[in-house]
Every structure is written in structure tokens, then in C-alpha cells.
Design a protein around this motif. Structure first.
Motif, PDB file in Angstrom:
ATOM      1  N   GLU A 116      26.956 -43.831  46.389  1.00 31.52           N
ATOM      2  CA  GLU A 116      25.858 -44.783  46.608  1.00 31.52           C
ATOM      3  C   GLU A 116      26.165 -45.614  47.857  1.00 31.52           C
ATOM      4  OE1 GLU A 116      23.289 -44.915  44.558  1.00 31.52           O
ATOM      5  OE2 GLU A 116      24.011 -43.662  42.893  1.00 31.52           O
ATOM      6  N   PRO A 117      25.177 -46.352  48.375  1.00 32.99           N
ATOM      7  CA  PRO A 117      25.409 -47.135  49.604  1.00 32.99           C
ATOM      8  C   PRO A 117      26.643 -48.031  49.530  1.00 32.99           C
ATOM      9  CG  PRO A 117      23.091 -47.151  49.064  1.00 32.99           C
ATOM     10  CD  PRO A 117      23.777 -46.437  47.925  1.00 32.99           C
ATOM     11  N   GLU A 118      26.934 -48.612  48.369  1.00 31.08           N
ATOM     12  CA  GLU A 118      28.075 -49.526  48.291  1.00 31.08           C
ATOM     13  C   GLU A 118      29.416 -48.797  48.413  1.00 31.08           C
ATOM     14  OE1 GLU A 118      25.600 -49.318  46.192  1.00 31.08           O
ATOM     15  OE2 GLU A 118      26.238 -49.121  44.089  1.00 31.08           O
ATOM     16  N   ASP A 119      29.408 -47.453  48.312  1.00 35.49           N
ATOM     17  CA  ASP A 119      30.653 -46.701  48.492  1.00 35.49           C
ATOM     18  C   ASP A 119      30.965 -46.451  49.970  1.00 35.49           C
ATOM     19  OD1 ASP A 119      31.076 -46.384  45.697  1.00 35.49           O
ATOM     20  OD2 ASP A 119      29.514 -44.855  45.680  1.00 35.49           O
ATOM     21  N   LEU A 120      29.983 -46.693  50.828  1.00 32.55           N
ATOM     22  CA  LEU A 120      30.185 -46.475  52.265  1.00 32.55           C
ATOM     23  C   LEU A 120      30.371 -47.830  52.944  1.00 32.55           C
ATOM     24  CD1 LEU A 120      27.358 -43.840  52.834  1.00 32.55           C
ATOM     25  CD2 LEU A 120      29.718 -43.470  52.123  1.00 32.55           C
ATOM     26  N   SER A 121      30.965 -47.823  54.139  1.00 37.38           N
ATOM     27  CA  SER A 121      31.225 -49.122  54.796  1.00 37.38           C
ATOM     28  C   SER A 121      29.981 -49.570  55.565  1.00 37.38           C
ATOM     29  CB  SER A 121      32.453 -49.048  55.688  1.00 37.38           C
ATOM     30  OG  SER A 121      32.179 -48.299  56.836  1.00 37.38           O
ATOM     31  N   ILE A 122      28.883 -49.750  54.842  1.00 39.15           N
ATOM     32  CA  ILE A 122      27.613 -50.143  55.470  1.00 39.15           C
ATOM     33  C   ILE A 122      27.568 -51.655  55.707  1.00 39.15           C
ATOM     34  CG2 ILE A 122      25.112 -50.242  55.099  1.00 39.15           C
ATOM     35  CD1 ILE A 122      25.332 -47.482  53.784  1.00 39.15           C
ATOM     36  N   ASP A 123      28.104 -52.433  54.765  1.00 45.86           N
ATOM     37  CA  ASP A 123      28.140 -53.897  54.944  1.00 45.86           C
ATOM     38  C   ASP A 123      28.883 -54.266  56.227  1.00 45.86           C
ATOM     39  OD1 ASP A 123      26.781 -54.225  52.643  1.00 45.86           O
ATOM     40  OD2 ASP A 123      28.496 -54.915  51.438  1.00 45.86           O
ATOM     41  N   LYS A 124      30.010 -53.585  56.429  1.00 51.62           N
ATOM     42  CA  LYS A 124      30.824 -53.842  57.612  1.00 51.62           C
ATOM     43  C   LYS A 124      30.053 -53.493  58.882  1.00 51.62           C
ATOM     44  CE  LYS A 124      35.784 -53.406  57.216  1.00 51.62           C
ATOM     45  NZ  LYS A 124      36.823 -52.401  56.879  1.00 51.62           N
ATOM     46  N   LEU A 125      29.269 -52.409  58.791  1.00 53.73           N
ATOM     47  CA  LEU A 125      28.448 -52.005  59.938  1.00 53.73           C
ATOM     48  C   LEU A 125      27.441 -53.104  60.276  1.00 53.73           C
ATOM     49  CD1 LEU A 125      27.339 -49.893  61.967  1.00 53.73           C
ATOM     50  CD2 LEU A 125      25.968 -48.949  60.094  1.00 53.73           C
ATOM     51  N   LEU A 126      26.777 -53.621  59.228  1.00 52.33           N
ATOM     52  CA  LEU A 126      25.786 -54.672  59.457  1.00 52.33           C
ATOM     53  C   LEU A 126      26.432 -55.902  60.096  1.00 52.33           C
ATOM     54  CD1 LEU A 126      23.579 -54.458  56.231  1.00 52.33           C
ATOM     55  CD2 LEU A 126      23.169 -53.470  58.493  1.00 52.33           C
ATOM     56  N   SER A 127      27.610 -56.267  59.612  1.00 50.57           N
ATOM     57  CA  SER A 127      28.219 -57.475  60.194  1.00 50.57           C
ATOM     58  C   SER A 127      28.675 -57.237  61.632  1.00 50.57           C
ATOM     59  CB  SER A 127      29.355 -58.010  59.310  1.00 50.57           C
ATOM     60  OG  SER A 127      30.372 -57.060  59.217  1.00 50.57           O
TER      61      SER A 127
END
Lengths: 200, 200
Positions: free
Chosen positions: B119-130
Motif C-alpha cells: 500500500e502507499p504507506e509501505d513506499l517512501s512517498i511521505d519522504k518524497l512529498l517533504s
């Protein structure tokens, strides 16, 4: 300059690439995949590799063994009149797994290949002769590979053994079970026709 | 019962068989082949495996690194306006080796795949956004694989980034260089036709 992974990974990649049939790209994939391993499994693998240094070759037949004499040679229930000569230790499992063979083995440690510089003295042929001289062996199955070098090796050994009263046999060659005859190569098909047998 | 090699070899075989794409038979071949290695090389290999435990993931982009920050992220000569988003660290060498890319990277650590529970939370997407919020990045190249999961992952990220003033691009898909059109699959051929470009 080509991109390089961190040196710890490059080193593992180089070691993987030393293995037969593992190319540069596969070695990279294997090395990187190991980063997903638990530390426990990595440590076990490293230990296991070091333990390979304790593996011996059986003093009688040349098979791999934990001890000086391998499990097969130390099994007194097998048939001492039968000896199967193979090129490499990897061929023993293929024969053992048939469940049809009860004799002992002799591992040549390769096959004659003058172009690669492999001469009779590089194979454990002397040891084979001294085993035959003990007189218990009645049949020797020359189970070298059915290719040019394998046949040459079998002929060479057959020649040396012609003065001894042992039966020399060769495993049969032909169409493998389950194969589709339409895809059989001409050489194998020719052998299979020549060596045809009367149906029971 | 199937024939077994001495246990030291069987253990190494099992470890090789844990590697991706290495089947039982290949693992056996690799383990037995290592018996031909010098003790020195075996010891080096074991040491190298243990050293893998020191490999880190870059705190900025997620790439593999000897240090907390990888070589690419610590290179101030690269273009801070360009960010290339990839699924895995193995895709970075493929892009670096073109010599055409001068920006930085962001490693997702996989791709969305609900069936596999990713799921999205398993990928480093938050870090990408920041990273995007820091405002330096002008273009994000979504270099996920051109397959169903890769496209879905790219779309998902594009959606999240639609509120930011960054250009979103995708690497072009089409017929690979040197390929014979007669063997192109219909899907790739279709994309290549749709995305045709005027000749210069």
C-alpha cells in the motif's frame, strides 16, 4: 565511468560472478537481493561457506565426504562385485536417486581432454586399476558422459582394463523418457535406432 | 530417500537456493563448484557477506550507501531542480550509466500492488512529498516500470503532486533500440504508434 554500488556490494558481486554460469548481471542481482536477508541468515551463510573447507574427498572412491571414507564406501551392504566409474561427484546423486544401483563408485575427477591439457595422469585411473587388482570387482560400468570426451575416456579405460577378467559395460544411450521424437537430434536418434532391442 | 551430499554442502546449497532465480539444481551446482575454490577465496566471500550488514540506505533518497548520505545525494554538482523517482535501487545504475541524467533520485522501495499487500504507506512517498515541499525541485521524472503496477504507482504519485508547481514527466515507452519490429508485442507497438514524433 559505469555506476558502482557501494564497495561492500561490489565485492560480493565479484564473488558471485566467480561461480559457474553466473554472469555480471545475475551476480549484481544476487548481491543486491542479499540486502533483504536477515543478519542471522547472512551470518549462517558465511559460516556455511567456511565449513566447506572441511569437506574431504573419500580416500577410496573420491566422492565428497565429511569423513576420510564416504558413506557409500563405508556401507558394507552394497555389492562389492559392481563398480560404477563416473567423471565427477555430481554424477553420483543422479545414479543413486534411481534406486537401481547397489554397487560402489569410482570418481575419475574429470575426463580426458588433451585440448584442455587433461591427460590420463590427471584422473584417478591408477587408483581405479589398483581397486580392480584386488579382484573382488566383476563388472565395471563406465558411466562417463555420452559425448566425445566421455567416450574417449571410456575407451581409454576399457583398453587399460582389457587384461583383467572384469565385464566392462557402458550405460545405454538413446531417446530420453518423455521426449518427443520429432525433436530428437539426428545423432541420438541414430544411436537409438542402432541399439534397438526386441520387445519382451 | 534421495541421495544427499555431505551436510556442509547441503547447507550451502540451501542458502544458495534462497537467492532469487536460483533453483534447487543450480544451487547444488553452485555449492559443489565452490569446493574447487581456494580457502582464501572462500574466506574472502564469507567476510564480504558479513560486510553486507554494514550497508545503509541513504537518509535522503533511499539509495544504497556506505555512509548515511549516498554518493549521489552528497554530490553538490548535480542539478537540484531534477528528481527521478524509481521503484528500486537497482534502477539507479541503469539510469546513471546513460550519462544523460544529472539530477537526484528518490527510491520508493517498491511499487503499489494491493494484491501483494503493498500500500502507499509501505513506499517512501511521505519522504518524497517533504522533498518536493522544500521547493527546489522543478521537474519530477516518474521512472517506475512501464507495467500495470508501475503505471498505477506513477498515477498515484502524480495525483498527490498535482497541487505542487512541479512538472511531472514519465520516461518514454516504445520499441527498444536494435529491436526487430516483426517481433514487437502489440501493446508496445500500439504505444509506439500513439507516441510517434515528427522527424526533426
Amino acid at each position: 565511468m559505469a555506476y558502482r554500488y557501494p564497495s561492500n556490494i561490489e565485492l560480493v558481486r565479484e564473488s558471485f560472478a566467480r561461480l559457474p554460469g553466473i554472469g555480471k548481471k545475475t551476480a549484481e542481482r544476487l548481491a543486491v537481493s542479499m540486502l533483504n536477508w536477515d543478519d542471522k541468515h547472512i551470518q549462517e551463510f558465511a559460516q556455511q561457506l567456511l565449513a566447506l573447507q572441511d569437506i574431504k574427498h573419500c580416500k577410496i572412491c573420491g566422492n565428497l565426504s565429511d569423513e576420510d571414507i564416504c558413506d557409500i564406501c563405508s556401507n558394507t551392504l552394497r555389492n562389492p562385485a559392481l563398480l560404477c566409474v563416473v567423471e565427477t561427484v555430481q554424477q553420483i546423486p543422479a545414479i543413486e536417486n534411481t534406486g537401481k544401483y547397489t554397487g560402489y563408485y569410482h570418481v575419475l575427477g574429470g575426463r580426458l581432454s588433451p585440448l584442455d591439457g587433461i591427460e590420463p595422469e590427471d584422473l584417478s585411473i591408477d587408483k581405479l586399476l589398483s581397486r580392480v587388482e584386488q579382484g573382488k570387482i566383476k563388472e565395471i560400468i563406465l558411466a562417463t558422459n555420452p559425448d566425445v570426451e566421455g567416450e574417449a575416456t571410456a575407451s581409454y579405460i576399457a583398453n587399460l582394463l582389457s587384461n583383467y577378467t572384469v565385464d566392462l559395460t557402458r550405460i545405454s544411450r538413446g531417446i530420453p523418457l518423455g521426449a518427443d521424437l520429432s525433436y530428437a537430434d539426428a545423432a541420438t536418434m541414430g544411436v537409438a535406432m542402432d541399439a534397438r532391442r526386441k520387445m519382451d
